[in-house]
Design a protein around this motif. Structure first.
Motif: not given
Length: 104
Positions: A12-14, A20-22, A24-27, A86-89
């Motif tokens: 959960v702490k990760k 950040l990974y999401i 990076l992929l989105a941008l 994906a971030t909201v989920i």
């Protein structure tokens, strides 16, 4: 209720790393389009979506490479909403799993 994605508290702490990974992929299409524009400005090339300019420097034609890189910026129309969803989920799942682990 069982945890959905994160089985222990350490995972959960990760969540920030996953966000950040999401991002990076989105941008990523934005970064490639900006890189193509930067290289085009440095080489004094005309880069646009209408077609390729030869842009021959040191015997190498850069126009055929820079034009598709610049056009990948339009892929942002697809990747940005997918990244937001994906971030909201991931936030919903992280909140659910955090509540589960705090009650245990």
């Amino acid at each position: 209720m069982r945890p959905i994605l994160f089985r222990d508290e350490i995972k959960v702490k990760k969540v920030l790393l996953y966000h950040l990974y999401i991002a990076l992929l989105a941008l990523l299409p934005f970064f490639t389009a900006m890189l193509a524009g930067f290289i085009g400005k440095c080489l004094n090339c005309n880069i646009n979506e209408a077609g390729t300019d030869q842009c021959v420097r040191a015997g190498i034609a850069f126009g055929n490479v820079l034009n598709p890189l610049a056009v990948t910026g339009w892929l942002l129309v697809i990747t940005l909403p997918i990244g937001v969803i994906a971030t909201v989920i991931l936030i919903i799942i992280a909140v659910h799993d955090t509540i589960y682990h705090t009650r245990r």
